[in-house]
Structure formats: C-alpha cells, structure tokens
Design a protein around this motif. Structure first.
Motif, PDB file in Angstrom:
ATOM      1  N   UNK A 347     -19.836 -87.563 -36.248  1.00 36.72           N
ATOM      2  CA  UNK A 347     -19.517 -87.606 -37.673  1.00 36.72           C
ATOM      3  C   UNK A 347     -20.776 -87.407 -38.501  1.00 36.72           C
ATOM      4  N   UNK A 348     -20.586 -86.876 -39.702  1.00 35.68           N
ATOM      5  CA  UNK A 348     -21.709 -86.613 -40.599  1.00 35.68           C
ATOM      6  C   UNK A 348     -22.114 -87.892 -41.322  1.00 35.68           C
ATOM      7  N   UNK A 387     -14.472 -81.403 -41.028  1.00 35.14           N
ATOM      8  CA  UNK A 387     -13.445 -81.411 -42.059  1.00 35.14           C
ATOM      9  C   UNK A 387     -13.109 -82.844 -42.467  1.00 35.14           C
ATOM     10  N   UNK A 388     -13.088 -83.748 -41.498  1.00 30.44           N
ATOM     11  CA  UNK A 388     -12.720 -85.139 -41.756  1.00 30.44           C
ATOM     12  C   UNK A 388     -13.796 -86.123 -41.333  1.00 30.44           C
ATOM     13  N   UNK A 389     -14.651 -85.742 -40.386  1.00 32.93           N
ATOM     14  CA  UNK A 389     -15.586 -86.681 -39.763  1.00 32.93           C
ATOM     15  C   UNK A 389     -16.816 -86.910 -40.636  1.00 32.93           C
ATOM     16  N   UNK A 421     -12.295 -89.503 -42.022  1.00 35.66           N
ATOM     17  CA  UNK A 421     -11.557 -89.866 -43.218  1.00 35.66           C
ATOM     18  C   UNK A 421     -10.134 -89.352 -43.079  1.00 35.66           C
ATOM     19  N   UNK A 422      -9.199 -90.068 -43.663  1.00 34.61           N
ATOM     20  CA  UNK A 422      -7.796 -89.684 -43.528  1.00 34.61           C
ATOM     21  C   UNK A 422      -7.476 -88.484 -44.402  1.00 34.61           C
ATOM     22  N   UNK A 423      -6.852 -87.447 -43.827  1.00 31.59           N
ATOM     23  CA  UNK A 423      -6.455 -86.296 -44.649  1.00 31.59           C
ATOM     24  C   UNK A 423      -5.292 -86.616 -45.577  1.00 31.59           C
TER      25      UNK A 423
END
Length: 649
Positions: A347-348, A387-389, A421-423
C-alpha cells in the motif's frame, strides 16, 4: 410482377446510394512538417525533409489515391455539409521557416495542396536582427517575412495558425531543474509550483497575445492552435477555444475519425529519415485503426523506492544507473512507480509527487519520468499507482473508510494481504480522485498502470458502505448470505468486477484532463485466466479487463503461483489468452525477475528463454518485474537479445 419490380428498384437505389462511413472509420490523415531543406541548411536537421523528398512524398500521395484538403474542408465534413474525400490528407508546417516560402510553397501550388502554417509570434516580432531560438540566437532572416506570409495567405492555399507567442520553449518544471514544455508544465520557481489556475492564466494570456499579433500582422485571426512539441491537455485546449481557436493539432498517434474531437486532431510527424516505405506503412497502420496497444511492448517495471536515497546526490547517481540500464535493455516502455511503499505491505504510505493527501517522500516521479523520456529510447512511461491501496495519515477522515474482510478460514480462498480504502465509500473515492488529479498535474507521462490491488476477495468488502451498496444492487446486505447461494455469489462477483472497473475508468478520466491521450493498463492475477472459479476469489475477469483497459498486464509468475511445472504454466496461460479473438493485441505477459519465496533472482537466461517462447507462440507484449539496477538483474546483455526478437510492424 409489381413486387419483383419494386424489389429490383430498391436494389438499384441501394447500389447507387453513396456508402456512408462509420463515425469511427479513418477520415483524415494530417502530416506535420517543419523545414523543407537539406540537413546542412536546417535549424533542426532531424526534422528537415529535403526538397526532393518532399516532392516525392506529395507525388506518392497523389498517385496512391490521397486527396489534399483544407481546414475548410474538414469543418464542412464535421458540419455534415460536404464529406471529405476518401484518403483525405491535410498538410501542416510548424515554426514558420523561410524555406517554407522558398521550397515548400512552390511545390504546394504545383500539387494544389492546401497547408496550415503555424507561427511563433516571438520569432516574427522583430523586423530584423537576432531572434531567441531555444538556447541560441539566430538571424531573423531564418523565418518568414510578413510580406511573404501575407502573399501566401492571400493565395487561399495557406492558412495561418498559432504556435504560441513565447511558449515554444521549456520552463523549469521540478526542483531538479528539468525544462519541460511551457504550455503544459507547472512552472517551478523560487521553491514553489505555480497553481493550476496560475498556469492557465499564463498560457491563455500568451495565446491571446499571439492571436492578436497574427491578426494584426497577417489580416487573419487564427482559428487553429498547434501545440509546441505536441504537448497539450484539456485545460489549455479550452483556453485556446476561448481565444477563438477550437481546432488544435497534436502529435498523438492514431487515425482521425468523426469521433476525434477537433481539439485533439492527430498528426504524423515527418522526419529527415522518413522514407516512402515508412510513410506508406504508417498511413496503413492508422487507416487500419490499429491502436498503439497493438504495437509490441517491451516493458521494464521500475520501483522508485529502489532509486530513492536520503542523499539527493546519490539519488541522482541511482537515476543515472537506471537510465543506462533502460537503454542497454532495449525496452520501449517503462511502468514507473509513482507511490512509495517503504514498509513493503503493498500500500502507498507516501508519494513521489506533490499531492493533497499523502506525505511527499521526495518530488521524484516528474524527474525520473522526464529523464527516461528524454535520455533513453523509451516511447511511453506509465505511472504505476494503486487504485485502493492507500494508507492515509491517521488525521485524514477517509483513513478509516477501509475494505473490511469478513473473518474466514481462507482455506482454498484468497486473502488480500494489503490494506485498501473501500471503493464503496464516497469519502474515500473523493480522496483517491484528488490524488490522481494531483498526479496528472505533476508530470509528463503516457499511461496509467493500476496496481494489483484492483481486487476484492469473496469475503470482501464487508464495510457498512459496501453492504449498503449490495442492498441497492438487490442483494442481501450480508456476505455470508450471498456466499451461501451460488446464483447470488455469481451476480455479486460480476457487479463487484464492474464496480472496480468503473472506478478505474473514473480515475483515468480524471487524469485525461491533463493527459488526453492517456492509455491504461492493469495488473491481473494469472489464476483468473487459468481457473474460471478464481474470478469469484479476486473479483477480476480477463474478458472484462480486455474490454475496459488498453492493456491487461497478466502477472505471468509461476513461482509466485507455486506452479509445479513453470513451463506448462506459461504455455497454459498463453493458450487461455490466445483463444480470445484479439486478446494478444491487448495483453502483456509480465514475468517475475525474483522468486519471492526465497528472494533469489530468476536466472536471466531463463527469463530470456521464456520471452523467446512467448514471441514464438504469438505474444506481442512482454515485460518483467522487478528491475534491480544495483544487482544488475536481470542482465541487459541477456534480455536485450530476447526482446529484439520482436520488432515493430
């Protein structure tokens, strides 16, 4: 009898009716010239087409059925008043050199070929003396006189366009001092970037100045804007439209169809080395609507985390080492990390570009991307992003809006090991959109690579926002209830796949504001291709991916998948892709350079053999990850020979 006559009449009318071309059929080719001169006489020899070759090219176009058209013809076609002829060609010239009048104009008259002439105001403003031209000064006589410009405009054959007043230059665009196109770069000065609003005000003021100047001096207010270096975005195109120039020319690849907006018309750059065979081949590619994604990709996947050092001087040395490796490897595309993952959890935590939400580890993405683009043969840099991490700072309200995994034994299923993070959270999606918007404004790049976090397991997402979304989809708001019904489970999987792909498109559209020609790629797990059941475990689908992204980069990594027979794994993977029509044109086989089970390098010779096998079977795009410049792995001397087995069509 009457019915037979009516049928015959209908057939005759159908045969006589003109064929209506589809909106996405090739409609217009635009050629971009600079100087018509011998190399020894040219300001930029690489872009100088000799007078003899220019005559040969126009003659070849005429003899091969191409028809020369004007801007008026293009506008009449767009208005539905008069269609363009088949194989329409518009000729354009940039910069306004004297040899346009002495060499090109007489030939254009002979072939009755209209041309668009793009002029840089600051080069034409003085009547005599020296002109600031890039990093040097040249005589004003290098450029056209106003008498010559007015004469050619009056002929009706030459249309005057704007090429900006003072933006045909580079400006400092990052802390390291890289000079980038002035129209699209955010000026970096005195330790600060100009804001997006300040950038647009600067650019629009220049466009207005040049438009007014050309109107005053030539008698024609330009309606066409030609972007220096082909560098543009939606914001500057809208600024040009506000200044009366809704038509803008780029250097993007691909055909011009009725679906190509007038503000991003594509041109083919003519160079000194462009032969008739080159011209014929390139026009054929564009006429076939072959996208860039069908041209062979030789891809290196790079971690900036490897390059970063607390000592900026050492970071620069590391970047230099990478550039040498890229050139030696023979790749033409780089997937470049734009985020930082110092704890290695996927994750970032930080970013390598200025943004509103993540800490800035170092302002490096712009620097590395630009150096790759200008100092290596690479044609495309893709920003590699989650995209989410994202692990946001704890004080960010969206930091708590995470994907929730329902407790399970995980036997036979997939547990995603990194936080996301939740999409389904509007607050999280807004933060992610803003991160991508900041990425787009921060650097020059050609594409996005979505990380392998574009996935939700069959126990995810159990967050309150996700459960509410499932109820809106007509499903139970309970994952266990969904999983206990195969019909519901299948429907849930398809809807999750589409939710993720739609969010990827949303993020891509955000970046396309500043990168209109953006291409997209996404990582896909190999098991999704090899085992249809695993679509449920990952919320990924090869068919959906092929339909929604320009490239699907399959992680063709047998050791990561614990494959008993790596060679069979690779062949099975290829065969499953190849059975889908057209899939090989859009699929990247991304090999692993490290066996993460023991952190040992996969031998370069083994990787090279796999690349050759993939090419022999029919693969078009091949890459690898990771590249380790400090251990010289994989070895360029070994892999370059394998990559060179695939040549450009």
């Amino acid at each position: 009898m009457h019915r037979i006559l009516a049928l015959l009449l209908s057939l005759l009318m159908l045969m006589a009716a003109p064929l209506v071309r589809a909106a996405d059929s090739p409609r217009l080719q635009i050629l971009n010239y600079h100087e018509i001169a011998n190399k020894s006489e040219a300001q930029i020899p690489g872009y100088a087409v000799t007078p003899t070759n220019f005559v040969r090219q126009l003659d070849w176009l005429k003899n091969n059925g191409y028809r020369f058209v004007s801007v008026d013809d293009v506008l009449a076609d767009r208005a539905g008043k008069k269609p363009l002829p088949d194989k329409a060609v518009l000729i354009t010239f940039d910069d306004g050199y004297k040899n346009f009048y002495t060499q090109a104009y007489p030939i254009l008259k002979m072939f009755n070929a209209p041309a668009v002439l793009a002029l840089v105001g600051s080069w034409l403003e003085p009547a005599s003396g020296l002109v600031a031209y890039g990093d040097k000064k040249v005589s004003r006589d290098v450029f056209l006189s106003w008498q010559e410009i007015r004469e050619m405009r009056a002929s009706g054959l030459v249309e005057v366009a704007s090429h900006t007043h003072t933006l045909h230059e580079g400006v400092p665009a990052n802390p390291q001092g890289n000079s980038q196109p002035a129209a699209t770069a955010r000026l970096y000065k005195n330790g600060h970037y100009e804001t997006p609003a300040e950038q647009i005000r600067r650019v629009e003021a220049d466009l207005k100045r040049n438009s007014d100047f050309l109107h005053r001096m030539s008698g024609q207010k330009p309606r066409v804007m030609v972007w220096p270096y082909g560098s543009y975005n939606r914001d500057v195109a809208e600024a040009a439209a506000r200044q009366g120039m809704p038509i803008t020319f780029t250097l993007d690849d691909g055909p011009n169809t009725l679906n190509t907006p007038l503000w991003k018309l594509r041109r083919l750059l003519m160079e000194n080395t462009t032969s008739l065979a080159d011209l014929a081949r390139e026009l054929k590619v564009r006429e076939s609507l072959k996208p860039v994604s069908e041209r062979p990709g030789k891809i290196m996947h790079v971690d900036i985390d490897y390059l970063f050092d607390k000592d900026p001087a050492q970071t620069e040395r590391n970047i230099g080492l990478l550039l040498d490796r890229i050139s030696a490897m023979g790749v033409n595309t780089v997937y470049l990390q734009a985020f930082s993952d110092p704890d290695g959890n996927g994750a970032a935590d930080e970013a390598y570009f200025p943004n509103r939400h993540l800490p800035l580890r170092a302002d490096l993405f712009n620097r590395v991307s630009w150096q790759i683009k200008t100092r290596t043969p690479v044609k495309a840099v893709y920003a590699w992003m989650p995209m989410l991490a994202f692990e946001l700072p704890k004080n960010d309200p969206a930091a708590k809006d995470v994907v929730v995994t329902r407790p399970h034994a995980a036997t036979g299923h997939v547990s995603m090991g990194y936080p996301r993070l939740s999409p389904f959270s509007p607050r999280a999606r807004k933060v992610i959109r803003e991160i991508y918007e900041d990425l787009g404004r921060s650097a020059q790049f050609e594409g996005l690579l979505f990380h392998d976090d574009v996935t939700l397991s069959d126990y995810e997402d159990a967050s309150p926002e996700a459960l509410a979304a499932y109820r809106r989809w007509g499903l139970p708001g309970d994952i266990e209830a969904i999983r206990n019904d195969d019909d519901l489970l299948g429907r849930w999987t398809i809807l999750k796949i589409n939710e993720l792909d739609n969010f990827a498109k949303e993020l891509s559209d955000v970046v396309r504001r500043t990168h209109p020609a953006l291409k997209t790629a996404r990582n896909l797990y190999a098991s999704v291709v090899l085992n249809p059941r695993s679509e449920v475990w990952y919320a990924q689908s090869l068919d959906n991916s092929l339909a929604n992204y320009d490239y699907t980069a399959i992680m063709a990594m047998p050791y990561m998948e614990n494959a008993a027979d790596p060679a069979k794994f690779m062949r099975d993977l290829f065969d499953n892709v190849a059975e889908r029509p057209g899939a090989l044109d859009k699929t990247v086989f991304e090999l692993q350079a490290t066996d993460w089970r023991n952190n040992q390098p996969v031998p370069s010779e083994e990787m090279a053999d796999t690349i050759r096998n993939l090419y022999r079977w029919g693969a078009r795009h091949v890459g690898y990850y990771p590249d380790n410049p400090f251990k010289d792995h994989p070895k360029p001397a070994v892999l370059k020979g394998a990559f060179s087995a695939m040549t450009q069509p």
